[in-house]
Design an enzyme around this catalytic site. Structure first.
Site, PDB file in Angstrom:
ATOM      1  N   HIS A  79       0.840  -1.212   0.000  1.00  0.00           N
ATOM      2  CA  HIS A  79       0.000   0.000   0.000  1.00  0.00           C
ATOM      3  C   HIS A  79       0.872   1.258   0.000  1.00  0.00           C
ATOM      4  O   HIS A  79       0.630   2.199  -0.747  1.00  0.00           O
ATOM      5  CB  HIS A  79      -0.895   0.042   1.247  1.00  0.00           C
ATOM      6  CG  HIS A  79      -1.949  -1.011   1.317  1.00  0.00           C
ATOM      7  ND1 HIS A  79      -2.188  -1.746   2.455  1.00  0.00           N
ATOM      8  CD2 HIS A  79      -2.842  -1.448   0.402  1.00  0.00           C
ATOM      9  CE1 HIS A  79      -3.188  -2.581   2.239  1.00  0.00           C
ATOM     10  NE2 HIS A  79      -3.607  -2.432   1.004  1.00  0.00           N
ATOM     11  N   LYS A 127     -15.640  -7.500   5.468  1.00  0.00           N
ATOM     12  CA  LYS A 127     -14.375  -7.904   6.078  1.00  0.00           C
ATOM     13  C   LYS A 127     -14.393  -7.615   7.575  1.00  0.00           C
ATOM     14  O   LYS A 127     -14.689  -6.498   7.987  1.00  0.00           O
ATOM     15  CB  LYS A 127     -13.205  -7.141   5.434  1.00  0.00           C
ATOM     16  CG  LYS A 127     -12.974  -7.488   3.968  1.00  0.00           C
ATOM     17  CD  LYS A 127     -11.742  -6.768   3.438  1.00  0.00           C
ATOM     18  CE  LYS A 127     -11.501  -7.095   1.974  1.00  0.00           C
ATOM     19  NZ  LYS A 127     -10.363  -6.331   1.423  1.00  0.00           N
ATOM     20  N   ARG A 137      -2.353  -6.203  -8.233  1.00  0.00           N
ATOM     21  CA  ARG A 137      -1.297  -7.211  -8.097  1.00  0.00           C
ATOM     22  C   ARG A 137      -1.413  -8.303  -9.141  1.00  0.00           C
ATOM     23  O   ARG A 137      -0.415  -8.920  -9.511  1.00  0.00           O
ATOM     24  CB  ARG A 137      -1.387  -7.875  -6.703  1.00  0.00           C
ATOM     25  CG  ARG A 137      -0.981  -6.989  -5.564  1.00  0.00           C
ATOM     26  CD  ARG A 137      -1.417  -7.572  -4.233  1.00  0.00           C
ATOM     27  NE  ARG A 137      -2.868  -7.674  -4.172  1.00  0.00           N
ATOM     28  CZ  ARG A 137      -3.570  -7.891  -3.084  1.00  0.00           C
ATOM     29  NH1 ARG A 137      -2.957  -8.068  -1.935  1.00  0.00           N
ATOM     30  NH2 ARG A 137      -4.872  -7.954  -3.116  1.00  0.00           N
TER      31      ARG A 137
HETATM   32  O1  PNS Z   1      -9.282  -2.689   0.740  1.00  0.00           O
HETATM   33  P1  PNS Z   1     -10.615  -3.125   0.233  1.00  0.00           P
HETATM   34  O2  PNS Z   1     -11.462  -3.661   1.353  1.00  0.00           O
HETATM   35  O3  PNS Z   1     -10.539  -4.048  -0.915  1.00  0.00           O
HETATM   36  O4  PNS Z   1     -11.317  -1.788  -0.277  1.00  0.00           O
HETATM   37  C1  PNS Z   1     -12.543  -1.873  -0.898  1.00  0.00           C
HETATM   38  C2  PNS Z   1     -13.195  -0.508  -0.975  1.00  0.00           C
HETATM   39  C3  PNS Z   1     -12.857   0.361   0.182  1.00  0.00           C
HETATM   40  C4  PNS Z   1     -12.725   0.193  -2.209  1.00  0.00           C
HETATM   41  C5  PNS Z   1     -14.693  -0.792  -1.031  1.00  0.00           C
HETATM   42  O5  PNS Z   1     -15.034  -1.624   0.035  1.00  0.00           O
HETATM   43  C6  PNS Z   1     -15.517   0.461  -0.955  1.00  0.00           C
HETATM   44  O6  PNS Z   1     -15.522   1.245  -1.855  1.00  0.00           O
HETATM   45  N1  PNS Z   1     -16.255   0.585   0.153  1.00  0.00           N
HETATM   46  C7  PNS Z   1     -17.139   1.688   0.360  1.00  0.00           C
HETATM   47  C8  PNS Z   1     -18.575   1.248   0.066  1.00  0.00           C
HETATM   48  C9  PNS Z   1     -18.929   1.387  -1.391  1.00  0.00           C
HETATM   49  O7  PNS Z   1     -18.827   2.454  -1.967  1.00  0.00           O
HETATM   50  N2  PNS Z   1     -19.361   0.263  -2.015  1.00  0.00           N
HETATM   51  C10 PNS Z   1     -19.878   0.252  -3.380  1.00  0.00           C
HETATM   52  C11 PNS Z   1     -18.869   0.505  -4.448  1.00  0.00           C
HETATM   53  S1  PNS Z   1     -17.840  -0.836  -4.684  1.00  0.00           S
END
Ligand code: PNS
Length: 162
Positions: free
Chosen positions: A16, A40, A89
């Site tokens: 990251h 998660k 990745r």
């Molecule tokens: O590190 P991650 O958990 O893969 O990140 C995923 C993330 C943060 C990009 C995703 O969970 C997110 O956008 N969460 C906010 C909720 C949302 O907008 N969901 C709908 C669009 S995917």
């Protein structure tokens, strides 16, 4: 141009950090946005994740940290963010990221830029780091030093569940 690197960051890894640094190099400034992912289960609290990221990026110019618990596009719209930056990745990441990038663009017009992960960090994930640390394995070099210390403390304070 306002740019965000979104993610759960539970916890932030060396992979990251490399993406944040390269995004800041390309875009000048980036905000690392710690979001709640209900799918998660977290090890670190949101406050802990923010604190760990702030410590880890303290020597890198152009990086701010913020949090959000709703739809990502609501944050981007409310804050004038026009681009998201994420690391890729592998093809597995691509399959996971593609629909998210497309729904986010449909909902708000925000674009997603993907940086290919440096091969030396290609196998690192927060999940893998937690698994290694949970069983007392060596996470130095794959987690920032402050995060490696914090995760060791987290697991030495809790039963490992053999
Ligand atoms: O590190 P991650 O958990 O893969 O990140 C995923 C993330 C943060 C990009 C995703 O969970 C997110 O956008 N969460 C906010 C909720 C949302 O907008 N969901 C709908 C669009 S995917």
């Amino acid at each position: 141009m306002r740019v965000v690197c979104p993610g759960s960051f539970d916890p932030v890894t060396m992979g990251h950090l490399d993406i944040f640094r390269r995004a800041a190099d390309q875009f000048g400034e980036v905000t690392v946005l710690v979001t709640v992912n209900p799918k998660k289960q977290g090890l670190f609290t949101m406050d802990e994740r923010v604190h760990l990221i702030e410590e880890a990026v303290s020597g890198i110019p152009g990086i701010a940290v913020d949090t959000w618990s709703g739809l990502l596009v609501d944050y981007t719209t409310q804050n004038g963010v026009t681009a998201l930056v994420k690391g890729l990745r592998s093809g597995i990441d691509y399959e996971y990221e593609l629909p998210m990038a497309q729904i986010n663009r449909r909902l708000s017009g925000v674009d997603t830029f993907f940086l290919l992960t440096d091969p030396k960090y290609g196998y690192i994930s927060s999940t893998l780091c937690k698994e290694v640390a949970r069983h007392g394995g060596d996470v130095s070099g794959i987690l920032p030093p402050n995060v490696a210390t914090a995760i060791r403390a987290k697991f030495s304070a809790a039963p490992t569940g053999h």
